[in-house]
Every structure is written in structure tokens, then in C-alpha cells.
Design a protein around this motif. Structure first.
Motif, short mmCIF file in Angstrom:
data_model
loop_
_atom_site.label_atom_id
_atom_site.label_comp_id
_atom_site.label_asym_id
_atom_site.label_seq_id
_atom_site.Cartn_x
_atom_site.Cartn_y
_atom_site.Cartn_z
N THR A 69 8.50 -72.44 24.99
CA THR A 69 7.97 -71.09 25.18
C THR A 69 7.10 -70.77 23.99
O THR A 69 7.52 -70.89 22.83
CB THR A 69 9.11 -70.06 25.28
OG1 THR A 69 9.93 -70.40 26.41
CG2 THR A 69 8.57 -68.66 25.44
N ILE A 70 5.86 -70.36 24.26
CA ILE A 70 4.90 -70.01 23.21
C ILE A 70 4.59 -68.53 23.37
O ILE A 70 4.24 -68.07 24.46
CB ILE A 70 3.60 -70.82 23.34
CG1 ILE A 70 3.88 -72.33 23.46
CG2 ILE A 70 2.65 -70.52 22.19
CD1 ILE A 70 4.64 -72.93 22.34
N ILE A 71 4.70 -67.77 22.28
CA ILE A 71 4.45 -66.33 22.31
C ILE A 71 3.20 -66.04 21.48
O ILE A 71 3.16 -66.35 20.29
CB ILE A 71 5.65 -65.55 21.76
CG1 ILE A 71 6.89 -65.89 22.60
CG2 ILE A 71 5.37 -64.06 21.74
CD1 ILE A 71 8.19 -65.62 21.91
N ILE A 72 2.20 -65.45 22.13
CA ILE A 72 0.95 -65.06 21.45
C ILE A 72 0.95 -63.55 21.35
O ILE A 72 0.94 -62.85 22.36
CB ILE A 72 -0.28 -65.55 22.23
CG1 ILE A 72 -0.21 -67.07 22.45
CG2 ILE A 72 -1.55 -65.15 21.50
CD1 ILE A 72 -1.24 -67.58 23.43
N GLU A 73 0.97 -63.05 20.13
CA GLU A 73 0.95 -61.61 19.90
C GLU A 73 -0.43 -61.21 19.42
O GLU A 73 -0.91 -61.72 18.40
CB GLU A 73 2.01 -61.22 18.87
CG GLU A 73 2.13 -59.75 18.66
CD GLU A 73 3.19 -59.40 17.63
OE1 GLU A 73 3.02 -58.35 16.97
OE2 GLU A 73 4.16 -60.15 17.48
N TYR A 74 -1.08 -60.31 20.16
CA TYR A 74 -2.40 -59.87 19.76
C TYR A 74 -2.62 -58.41 20.15
O TYR A 74 -1.91 -57.87 20.99
CB TYR A 74 -3.50 -60.75 20.35
CG TYR A 74 -3.54 -60.83 21.86
CD1 TYR A 74 -4.31 -59.94 22.60
CD2 TYR A 74 -2.83 -61.81 22.54
CE1 TYR A 74 -4.37 -60.03 23.97
CE2 TYR A 74 -2.88 -61.90 23.92
CZ TYR A 74 -3.66 -61.00 24.63
OH TYR A 74 -3.72 -61.10 26.00
N SER A 75 -3.59 -57.78 19.51
CA SER A 75 -3.97 -56.41 19.85
C SER A 75 -5.43 -56.43 20.33
O SER A 75 -6.21 -57.30 19.94
CB SER A 75 -3.81 -55.48 18.66
OG SER A 75 -4.65 -55.87 17.60
N VAL A 76 -5.75 -55.46 21.16
CA VAL A 76 -7.10 -55.35 21.71
C VAL A 76 -7.57 -53.91 21.54
O VAL A 76 -6.87 -52.97 21.95
CB VAL A 76 -7.14 -55.73 23.20
CG1 VAL A 76 -8.54 -55.58 23.77
CG2 VAL A 76 -6.63 -57.15 23.40
N SER A 77 -8.73 -53.73 20.91
CA SER A 77 -9.33 -52.40 20.77
C SER A 77 -10.34 -52.19 21.88
O SER A 77 -10.98 -53.14 22.35
CB SER A 77 -10.04 -52.28 19.42
OG SER A 77 -9.13 -52.45 18.38
N ASP A 78 -10.50 -50.96 22.30
CA ASP A 78 -11.48 -50.58 23.32
C ASP A 78 -11.23 -51.25 24.66
O ASP A 78 -12.16 -51.58 25.38
CB ASP A 78 -12.91 -50.87 22.85
CG ASP A 78 -13.29 -50.07 21.62
OD1 ASP A 78 -12.75 -48.97 21.46
OD2 ASP A 78 -14.12 -50.55 20.85
N ALA A 79 -9.96 -51.46 25.02
CA ALA A 79 -9.64 -52.13 26.27
C ALA A 79 -9.50 -51.17 27.44
O ALA A 79 -9.42 -51.60 28.59
CB ALA A 79 -8.35 -52.93 26.12
#
Length: 90
Positions: A69-79
Motif C-alpha cells: 500500500t502506497i500513500i501519497i499525501e498532497y494538497s491542491v490550490s485553486d481546485a
């Protein structure tokens, strides 16, 4: 993710550029915070931009005939885009 055979890791492509209904280009600002395995261990990764995508190359140790299991944590602005008759979440 199931790995059959011997692998060094995986690629993940995240779309970050779109064309609006008006024909304008719209780019999301994506910030990768961290990539971990199922135990919370940090995984090495490289991030590049290729055409309309943010491409992640993630190194997964021990990826041989196993399930990970691979967990990618990211944030997105202006979505979130607002229009008169509807809203869109990218």
C-alpha cells in the motif's frame, strides 16, 4: 498495489492542467507533502512535470511478488471553480 516479479517502484501521474469550457488553460498548484508505505515509513520519490501531468516516480523497497500500500499525501490550490450554473472540483 500488487507487484508480480521484481520491481524498483512505480509511477503515478496526476493531471494538473485542464482546458476550461471557454477554451482557456487552467493549471492546478499541486504540492506533494509526503509518500509513505502502509506502516508510515517515508518512501523516496522524484517529482517532475510532463505535459499536463505531475509525474511521481516512487521507489518501493522489497517490491517483489508482494502486495504493498502506497500513500501519497498532497494538497491542491485553486481546485474548486465556481460558475453561474454549477461548480467544479478538480
Amino acid at each position: 498495489m500488487q507487484f508480480i516479479g521484481s520491481w524498483k517502484g512505480l509511477y503515478r501521474e496526476i493531471p494538473v492542467e485542464y482546458v476550461t469550457p471557454q477554451g482557456l488553460n487552467y493549471t492546478l498548484f499541486l504540492n506533494v507533502k509526503r509518500v509513505t508505505d502502509e506502516n508510515g515509513n517515508s518512501l523516496k520519490f522524484e517529482s517532475t512535470r510532463e505535459r499536463h501531468y505531475r509525474k511521481l516516480k516512487i521507489y518501493v523497497p522489497g517490491a517483489q511478488d508482494t502486495h504493498k500500500t502506497i500513500i501519497i499525501e498532497y494538497s491542491v490550490s485553486d481546485a474548486l471553480r465556481f460558475f453561474e450554473d454549477h461548480d467544479e472540483l478538480y
